[in-house]
Each structure stands twice: as C-alpha cells, then as structure tokens.
Motif scaffolding. Sequence first.
Motif, PDB file in Angstrom:
ATOM      1  N   ASN A  78     -56.183  36.615  60.103  1.00  0.00           N
ATOM      2  CA  ASN A  78     -54.817  36.327  59.683  1.00  0.00           C
ATOM      3  C   ASN A  78     -54.776  36.047  58.190  1.00  0.00           C
ATOM      4  O   ASN A  78     -55.814  35.777  57.567  1.00  0.00           O
ATOM      5  N   VAL A  79     -53.591  36.148  57.634  1.00  0.00           N
ATOM      6  CA  VAL A  79     -53.362  35.786  56.244  1.00  0.00           C
ATOM      7  C   VAL A  79     -51.949  35.245  56.146  1.00  0.00           C
ATOM      8  O   VAL A  79     -51.059  35.695  56.873  1.00  0.00           O
ATOM      9  N   ARG A  80     -51.748  34.270  55.284  1.00  0.00           N
ATOM     10  CA  ARG A  80     -50.421  33.647  55.169  1.00  0.00           C
ATOM     11  C   ARG A  80     -49.844  33.879  53.778  1.00  0.00           C
ATOM     12  O   ARG A  80     -50.567  33.874  52.777  1.00  0.00           O
ATOM     13  N   HIS A  81     -48.525  34.083  53.751  1.00  0.00           N
ATOM     14  CA  HIS A  81     -47.840  34.376  52.494  1.00  0.00           C
ATOM     15  C   HIS A  81     -46.647  33.441  52.318  1.00  0.00           C
ATOM     16  O   HIS A  81     -46.060  32.980  53.292  1.00  0.00           O
ATOM     17  N   PRO A  82     -46.247  33.180  51.070  1.00  0.00           N
ATOM     18  CA  PRO A  82     -45.071  32.327  50.839  1.00  0.00           C
ATOM     19  C   PRO A  82     -43.781  33.057  51.184  1.00  0.00           C
ATOM     20  O   PRO A  82     -43.740  34.293  51.247  1.00  0.00           O
ATOM     21  N   THR A  83     -42.727  32.279  51.408  1.00  0.00           N
ATOM     22  CA  THR A  83     -41.417  32.860  51.669  1.00  0.00           C
ATOM     23  C   THR A  83     -40.915  33.640  50.460  1.00  0.00           C
ATOM     24  O   THR A  83     -41.165  33.260  49.317  1.00  0.00           O
ATOM     25  N   ASP A  84     -40.215  34.735  50.752  1.00  0.00           N
ATOM     26  CA  ASP A  84     -39.625  35.595  49.726  1.00  0.00           C
ATOM     27  C   ASP A  84     -40.696  36.235  48.839  1.00  0.00           C
ATOM     28  O   ASP A  84     -40.560  36.308  47.618  1.00  0.00           O
ATOM     29  N   THR A  85     -41.748  36.739  49.481  1.00  0.00           N
ATOM     30  CA  THR A  85     -42.813  37.453  48.770  1.00  0.00           C
ATOM     31  C   THR A  85     -42.334  38.841  48.374  1.00  0.00           C
ATOM     32  O   THR A  85     -41.723  39.553  49.172  1.00  0.00           O
ATOM     33  N   LYS A  86     -42.625  39.250  47.152  1.00  0.00           N
ATOM     34  CA  LYS A  86     -42.200  40.569  46.665  1.00  0.00           C
ATOM     35  C   LYS A  86     -43.315  41.610  46.764  1.00  0.00           C
ATOM     36  O   LYS A  86     -43.047  42.804  46.880  1.00  0.00           O
ATOM     37  N   ASP A  87     -44.559  41.155  46.706  1.00  0.00           N
ATOM     38  CA  ASP A  87     -45.693  42.079  46.714  1.00  0.00           C
ATOM     39  C   ASP A  87     -46.662  41.705  47.841  1.00  0.00           C
ATOM     40  O   ASP A  87     -47.336  40.683  47.777  1.00  0.00           O
ATOM     41  N   PHE A  88     -46.722  42.559  48.867  1.00  0.00           N
ATOM     42  CA  PHE A  88     -47.585  42.305  50.016  1.00  0.00           C
ATOM     43  C   PHE A  88     -48.904  43.077  49.932  1.00  0.00           C
ATOM     44  O   PHE A  88     -49.652  43.123  50.906  1.00  0.00           O
ATOM     45  N   SER A  89     -49.194  43.698  48.793  1.00  0.00           N
ATOM     46  CA  SER A  89     -50.343  44.603  48.729  1.00  0.00           C
ATOM     47  C   SER A  89     -51.662  43.927  49.097  1.00  0.00           C
ATOM     48  O   SER A  89     -52.453  44.479  49.872  1.00  0.00           O
ATOM     49  N   SER A  90     -51.936  42.738  48.577  1.00  0.00           N
ATOM     50  CA  SER A  90     -53.214  42.074  48.880  1.00  0.00           C
ATOM     51  C   SER A  90     -53.310  41.705  50.361  1.00  0.00           C
ATOM     52  O   SER A  90     -54.385  41.800  50.963  1.00  0.00           O
ATOM     53  N   TYR A  91     -52.195  41.324  50.939  1.00  0.00           N
ATOM     54  CA  TYR A  91     -52.180  40.960  52.361  1.00  0.00           C
ATOM     55  C   TYR A  91     -52.383  42.194  53.244  1.00  0.00           C
ATOM     56  O   TYR A  91     -53.116  42.159  54.237  1.00  0.00           O
ATOM     57  N   LEU A  92     -51.738  43.292  52.869  1.00  0.00           N
ATOM     58  CA  LEU A  92     -51.855  44.519  53.657  1.00  0.00           C
ATOM     59  C   LEU A  92     -53.260  45.109  53.546  1.00  0.00           C
ATOM     60  O   LEU A  92     -53.775  45.694  54.516  1.00  0.00           O
ATOM     61  N   LEU A  93     -53.906  44.968  52.402  1.00  0.00           N
ATOM     62  CA  LEU A  93     -55.283  45.439  52.263  1.00  0.00           C
ATOM     63  C   LEU A  93     -56.218  44.665  53.195  1.00  0.00           C
ATOM     64  O   LEU A  93     -57.132  45.245  53.799  1.00  0.00           O
ATOM     65  N   LYS A  94     -55.982  43.362  53.324  1.00  0.00           N
ATOM     66  CA  LYS A  94     -56.791  42.567  54.249  1.00  0.00           C
ATOM     67  C   LYS A  94     -56.541  42.999  55.692  1.00  0.00           C
ATOM     68  O   LYS A  94     -57.469  43.048  56.507  1.00  0.00           O
ATOM     69  N   ALA A  95     -55.272  43.305  56.013  1.00  0.00           N
ATOM     70  CA  ALA A  95     -54.950  43.768  57.364  1.00  0.00           C
ATOM     71  C   ALA A  95     -55.652  45.095  57.657  1.00  0.00           C
ATOM     72  O   ALA A  95     -56.193  45.298  58.746  1.00  0.00           O
ATOM     73  N   GLN A  96     -55.648  46.014  56.685  1.00  0.00           N
ATOM     74  CA  GLN A  96     -56.341  47.297  56.857  1.00  0.00           C
ATOM     75  C   GLN A  96     -57.838  47.094  57.026  1.00  0.00           C
ATOM     76  O   GLN A  96     -58.468  47.702  57.903  1.00  0.00           O
ATOM     77  N   ALA A  97     -58.397  46.230  56.195  1.00  0.00           N
ATOM     78  CA  ALA A  97     -59.844  46.001  56.237  1.00  0.00           C
ATOM     79  C   ALA A  97     -60.295  45.356  57.546  1.00  0.00           C
ATOM     80  O   ALA A  97     -61.448  45.520  57.962  1.00  0.00           O
ATOM     81  N   SER A  98     -59.401  44.655  58.225  1.00  0.00           N
ATOM     82  CA  SER A  98     -59.759  43.995  59.485  1.00  0.00           C
ATOM     83  C   SER A  98     -60.062  44.982  60.598  1.00  0.00           C
ATOM     84  O   SER A  98     -60.773  44.664  61.556  1.00  0.00           O
TER      85      SER A  98
END
Length: 408
Positions: free
Chosen positions: A201-221
């Motif tokens: 899992n990964v957590r992000h703040p509310t109203d995030t504009k750039d999800f690229s780092s989070y999505l890369l972690k999701a892909q890598a999983s």
Amino acid sequence: MPSPRTGATLALATCAWLALTPAFADTVPVKIGVLADMSGIFSDIGGKGALEATLMAVEDFKALPEAKGLTIDVVSGDALNKPDVSSSIARKWFDSEGVDVLVDLPTSAISLAIAPLVQEKNKVALFTASGTSDLSGKACTANSVHWTYDTWALAHGTADAITRGGGKTWFFLTADFALGHALERDAGAVVVADGGKVVGNVRHPTDTKDFSSYLLKAQASGAQVVALANAGGDTITAIKQAAEFGIVESGQKLAGMLLFISDIHSLGLKTAQGLQLTTGFYWDQNDQTRAFGKRFAARSNGRFPSMNQAGAYSAVLAYLKAVAKTGSAKDGAAVVTAMRAAGTFDDPLFGKTHLRADGRVVHQMMLVQVKKPAESKGPFDYYTILATIPPDRAFRPIADSDCPLVKK
C-alpha cells in the motif's frame, strides 16, 4: 354531571393540552444546516447538489398532511473539508442561529469530529456524505444517523466481487485521512477472507495533483488489482494518470473503492468503461428514481444526482416526518428515536429502509459496471446493474457492531 365552573375548567385544560400537541401546535420551527464541500474536490458529489436535494425534500414534505404547523428554514455552509472549520460552523449554528440538524458532512474526519458535538448539543447529524463504518461502530451516538453508504458496504460489494472473480493480489493507493484508512481496512479484510492477499500500500495527501510515484509503486508490486481507496477529485486524477501509465493495458485491474456518477461523468466513458463499483443509488434504476433524477437535473444544469445527493434528500425527508411525529425538533435524540420507531419503510429512492440502534440506515446496495460509450443511450446513462445486494447483506451485521448503544 359537572358544575358549569368545573366544565369550564375542563374545557380550558383540554384547550391547553391540545395547544401543546403536535397536531394543534401553532408552529413548530425546524432549521436545517447543509454543511458540505461547496468549493473543493468533493463538491460535485455533494456541495450545491446536496443543498438542492435538501430543498427538494423540504418542498415534498410540505405537500404532506403532517407538514401542517412546521416552519422550515435551510441554511448552508462550506466545510472546506476541514474538521476544525466544520466544527466551528456547526457550533455557531447550534449556539446562536437555532440550527437543529446537520446534513451532508463531506468527509469521515469531519463527521467523526461533529458526532460528539451533536451529542453534546442534543442536535441531529444526518451523515449522508461520509463513509467510515466507525460512525455506526465505536463512534456512534444517539444523535447520529448514517445514511447512504459506508466503507464496510463498499468493501463487501466491490472487493468481494473482484476477489471472487480472480483478482487475488491487491495493492492499495489510499488517501491519508479517515475515509481512506477505513476503506483500506475494510476492503483488505474482505480480500483476505476471500482467499486473496494484500501485497502493499501507499498513502497520499488529499487533493494530490501528481500520482506518478504512487502509481509506479503499484506497478512494481505486481498486484493483480490496484485499489483506489480515495474519493472525488483524487479518484478522478488517479484514474486519468493510471491510464497514462498504462496500468490496465499492462494487465492490472483498477478498483475504485468509492466512485460516484459525477466521477464517471468527469472521466468520460472512454476512460471509465468497465470499472466496477458499489453504489446505494442510481437514478435510472426504476420509475421513482428516474422521476427524481430528471427533476434534480432540471434544477442542476443537467447534472444527475450522486448517491450522496440522493441520500441528503431521503434523510431530510425522513427526519422531517419524525419531527412532525414528536412535535418538536429541539430534542435531537428524541427525533432520532422517532426515526427508528418508523420501522421499515419504502423510501422513494433507496427502497426498503430502516434505521438500526447503532445509527446505521440499512437499505439495498448495488454492484454496477460502467458502460462502454456505445452502450450509453443518453446523458448520465452510465451504469449496468450487475447485482442488487439486499439490506440484510449490504451492511455490517449489527451483531458485529462495536457501537456502545447496541446491547450484546
């Protein structure tokens, strides 16, 4: 036979008693406060639409015989998605502006902050736009009513269907606030119970504009399912950027744990097609919901209602009927008791509905799939209903509730 004096005394006493009963009261003032996200990332799913739905409920209630004697005012405020701001507005409304009931409450963090305040002031909170199942669990109060949906219901609709359908490994992209945490917790439990596994899992703040780092972690999983445990603008942004990263094309499935018809509208069917989600309301389900949806759209620049906006309508209508029965809005706990005493009733938008002792309003939920562009026949014709989940299965069994009001 009583004397003339005794008869006059009885007549005066009877008149005094009648004047105090609901049917004969001159006026019963009720003031409704719609506290919603009017300008932020959740404004499309509640916001001015929640205010409009509340006004529609007031109009429809006034057409009923039991409305005689009630004077109803509606005020609104922008919660700004901040618990401290929302609590300050609510306290001012209660202490100096005579507000009796709050509607909408756009985030779980706001609702968890408001619940004890409403209990302290003996008012009523109609939580129609917040999801954490803790509101009918450890954070329940005698003054709280949790309408529309919760994280347990969403998890047991969407996560259960996808895991049983073969999506066994999950990665959660989670908003770092109360709703996101609850969605991840409840959905993760369903995944594991169905024989699946949460691999990260990964957590992000509310109203995030750039999800690229989070999505890369999701892909890598390497997870089969990337679950979006967020809402509103964050979900829309995450799905759009997931498309840019080729998440689905590479073989992973996106699971929106909390999606609204307004989100699908913003995404467009080309991007959203095939998404499965759980909802408590769809405007095109039956004749009654279609009539409400079209009436709402005519007053809302062609936008059809989200389930939160439908929840505001139904909750306010049920609340006003309970006030009419009790004869006053001043004792909030008594009004909630009257709502519960109504038993199971046919809600015009949610079908068979009842309020439990833990504050959870129980009704059917639906598992739906977003249509392909070619399948849509008109504006907001976005869903195919895959399954209807009956009320007794749609929400957490009351026997499993940790609400202190529930007798074990």
